[in-house]
Design a protein around this motif. Structure first.
Motif, PDB file in Angstrom:
ATOM      1  N   GLN A  29     -43.304 -24.973 -54.264  1.00 34.34           N
ATOM      2  CA  GLN A  29     -42.969 -26.216 -55.219  1.00 34.34           C
ATOM      3  C   GLN A  29     -41.423 -26.375 -55.694  1.00 34.34           C
ATOM      4  OE1 GLN A  29     -45.568 -27.211 -58.368  1.00 34.34           O
ATOM      5  NE2 GLN A  29     -44.766 -29.448 -58.797  1.00 34.34           N
ATOM      6  N   ARG A  30     -41.102 -25.487 -56.307  1.00 29.51           N
ATOM      7  CA  ARG A  30     -39.580 -25.363 -56.875  1.00 29.51           C
ATOM      8  C   ARG A  30     -38.727 -25.421 -55.783  1.00 29.51           C
ATOM      9  NH1 ARG A  30     -36.423 -27.213 -60.059  1.00 29.51           N
ATOM     10  NH2 ARG A  30     -34.595 -25.965 -60.574  1.00 29.51           N
ATOM     11  N   THR A  31     -38.889 -24.860 -54.569  1.00 24.85           N
ATOM     12  CA  THR A  31     -37.854 -25.109 -53.575  1.00 24.85           C
ATOM     13  C   THR A  31     -38.036 -26.548 -52.968  1.00 24.85           C
ATOM     14  OG1 THR A  31     -38.186 -22.811 -52.608  1.00 24.85           O
ATOM     15  CG2 THR A  31     -37.518 -24.459 -51.105  1.00 24.85           C
ATOM     16  N   GLN A  32     -39.091 -27.239 -52.866  1.00 27.03           N
ATOM     17  CA  GLN A  32     -39.441 -28.567 -52.762  1.00 27.03           C
ATOM     18  C   GLN A  32     -38.634 -29.401 -53.617  1.00 27.03           C
ATOM     19  OE1 GLN A  32     -43.497 -30.145 -52.139  1.00 27.03           O
ATOM     20  NE2 GLN A  32     -42.885 -32.039 -52.424  1.00 27.03           N
ATOM     21  N   GLN A  33     -38.547 -29.191 -54.828  1.00 30.41           N
ATOM     22  CA  GLN A  33     -37.946 -29.983 -55.676  1.00 30.41           C
ATOM     23  C   GLN A  33     -36.280 -29.816 -55.361  1.00 30.41           C
ATOM     24  OE1 GLN A  33     -39.509 -28.327 -59.498  1.00 30.41           O
ATOM     25  NE2 GLN A  33     -41.112 -29.765 -59.705  1.00 30.41           N
ATOM     26  N   THR A  34     -35.826 -28.674 -55.461  1.00 33.83           N
ATOM     27  CA  THR A  34     -34.409 -28.517 -55.166  1.00 33.83           C
ATOM     28  C   THR A  34     -33.964 -29.214 -53.938  1.00 33.83           C
ATOM     29  OG1 THR A  34     -34.762 -26.238 -56.391  1.00 33.83           O
ATOM     30  CG2 THR A  34     -32.709 -26.529 -54.855  1.00 33.83           C
ATOM     31  N   TYR A  35     -34.858 -28.940 -52.619  1.00 37.08           N
ATOM     32  CA  TYR A  35     -34.499 -29.489 -51.494  1.00 37.08           C
ATOM     33  C   TYR A  35     -34.359 -31.017 -51.622  1.00 37.08           C
ATOM     34  CZ  TYR A  35     -34.411 -25.095 -48.756  1.00 37.08           C
ATOM     35  OH  TYR A  35     -34.340 -24.005 -48.226  1.00 37.08           O
ATOM     36  N   LEU A  36     -35.240 -31.755 -52.282  1.00 38.20           N
ATOM     37  CA  LEU A  36     -35.415 -32.956 -52.266  1.00 38.20           C
ATOM     38  C   LEU A  36     -34.289 -33.700 -53.318  1.00 38.20           C
ATOM     39  CD1 LEU A  36     -39.198 -33.777 -52.911  1.00 38.20           C
ATOM     40  CD2 LEU A  36     -37.714 -34.773 -51.011  1.00 38.20           C
ATOM     41  N   HIS A  37     -33.864 -32.687 -54.171  1.00 39.21           N
ATOM     42  CA  HIS A  37     -32.560 -33.134 -54.828  1.00 39.21           C
ATOM     43  C   HIS A  37     -31.467 -33.386 -54.220  1.00 39.21           C
ATOM     44  CE1 HIS A  37     -29.962 -33.079 -58.348  1.00 39.21           C
ATOM     45  NE2 HIS A  37     -29.041 -32.308 -57.936  1.00 39.21           N
ATOM     46  N   TRP A  38     -31.260 -32.154 -53.505  1.00 41.14           N
ATOM     47  CA  TRP A  38     -30.050 -31.885 -52.930  1.00 41.14           C
ATOM     48  C   TRP A  38     -29.877 -33.084 -51.640  1.00 41.14           C
ATOM     49  CZ3 TRP A  38     -25.996 -30.658 -55.260  1.00 41.14           C
ATOM     50  CH2 TRP A  38     -26.025 -29.665 -56.040  1.00 41.14           C
ATOM     51  N   ILE A  39     -31.154 -33.164 -50.989  1.00 37.41           N
ATOM     52  CA  ILE A  39     -31.023 -34.228 -49.682  1.00 37.41           C
ATOM     53  C   ILE A  39     -30.861 -35.615 -50.367  1.00 37.41           C
ATOM     54  CG2 ILE A  39     -32.402 -35.146 -48.104  1.00 37.41           C
ATOM     55  CD1 ILE A  39     -33.777 -32.302 -47.974  1.00 37.41           C
ATOM     56  N   SER A  40     -31.474 -35.975 -51.437  1.00 37.79           N
ATOM     57  CA  SER A  40     -31.047 -37.216 -52.162  1.00 37.79           C
ATOM     58  C   SER A  40     -29.816 -37.606 -52.569  1.00 37.79           C
ATOM     59  CB  SER A  40     -32.220 -37.206 -53.293  1.00 37.79           C
ATOM     60  OG  SER A  40     -33.517 -37.368 -52.954  1.00 37.79           O
ATOM     61  N   ARG A  41     -29.195 -36.519 -53.147  1.00 41.83           N
ATOM     62  CA  ARG A  41     -27.716 -36.723 -53.627  1.00 41.83           C
ATOM     63  C   ARG A  41     -26.853 -36.591 -52.290  1.00 41.83           C
ATOM     64  NH1 ARG A  41     -25.491 -32.797 -58.433  1.00 41.83           N
ATOM     65  NH2 ARG A  41     -23.779 -33.766 -57.717  1.00 41.83           N
ATOM     66  N   PHE A  42     -27.224 -36.049 -51.288  1.00 40.04           N
ATOM     67  CA  PHE A  42     -26.463 -36.313 -49.980  1.00 40.04           C
ATOM     68  C   PHE A  42     -26.304 -37.684 -49.488  1.00 40.04           C
ATOM     69  CE2 PHE A  42     -26.728 -35.994 -45.335  1.00 40.04           C
ATOM     70  CZ  PHE A  42     -25.486 -35.630 -44.937  1.00 40.04           C
ATOM     71  N   VAL A  43     -27.978 -38.242 -49.592  1.00 41.11           N
ATOM     72  CA  VAL A  43     -27.807 -39.423 -49.279  1.00 41.11           C
ATOM     73  C   VAL A  43     -27.250 -40.713 -50.153  1.00 41.11           C
ATOM     74  CG1 VAL A  43     -29.644 -41.266 -48.704  1.00 41.11           C
ATOM     75  CG2 VAL A  43     -30.181 -39.124 -47.702  1.00 41.11           C
ATOM     76  N   LEU A  44     -27.455 -40.337 -51.231  1.00 40.88           N
ATOM     77  CA  LEU A  44     -26.719 -41.151 -52.262  1.00 40.88           C
ATOM     78  C   LEU A  44     -25.097 -41.310 -52.086  1.00 40.88           C
ATOM     79  CD1 LEU A  44     -28.807 -40.613 -55.669  1.00 40.88           C
ATOM     80  CD2 LEU A  44     -28.230 -42.858 -54.325  1.00 40.88           C
ATOM     81  N   PHE A  45     -24.443 -39.942 -51.954  1.00 41.70           N
ATOM     82  CA  PHE A  45     -23.041 -39.587 -51.712  1.00 41.70           C
ATOM     83  C   PHE A  45     -22.646 -40.641 -50.490  1.00 41.70           C
ATOM     84  CE2 PHE A  45     -19.629 -37.467 -49.655  1.00 41.70           C
ATOM     85  CZ  PHE A  45     -18.750 -37.391 -50.709  1.00 41.70           C
TER      86      PHE A  45
END
Length: 103
Positions: A29-45
């Motif tokens: 679950q922690r990896t899921q949260q971390t991956y979702l965070h970075w992927i979302s920041r990438f898309v926002l960027f």
């Protein structure tokens, strides 16, 4: 708005696609949260651009931004790089630059 909502705005069903890929790899679950965070920041960027339109150059541009503009630590930069590699390979089924961001 939660950061992960950016994924849905960029392409409906994207969160589900990421979560399915995470489930297939049996990541915690922690990896899921971390991956979702970075992927979302990438898309926002990249201005909520459809992830299918993003390429290796976009991935490198984001990682360079994190390294040079944000001065992210090596550990966090590696997390971001791993998340993007996962996103490109397992979710988008595209080639990736691999985990070379912190080099």
């Amino acid at each position: 708005m939660e950061i992960t909502q950016a994924l849905e705005q960029s392409r409906p069903g994207m969160i589900r696609d990421v979560e399915n890929a995470i489930s297939q790899r049996q990541l915690n679950q922690r990896t899921q949260q971390t991956y979702l965070h970075w992927i979302s920041r990438f898309v926002l960027f990249h201005g909520l651009k459809d992830p299918d339109e993003l390429a290796l150059e976009d991935q490198q541009q984001f990682l360079n931004y994190l390294k040079n503009q944000i001065s992210l630590s090596r550990a966090r930069l590696n997390q971001a790089s791993q998340a993007l590699s996962f996103f490109f390979e397992d979710v988008l089924h595209k080639p990736t630059i691999g985990n070379t961001a912190a080099a």
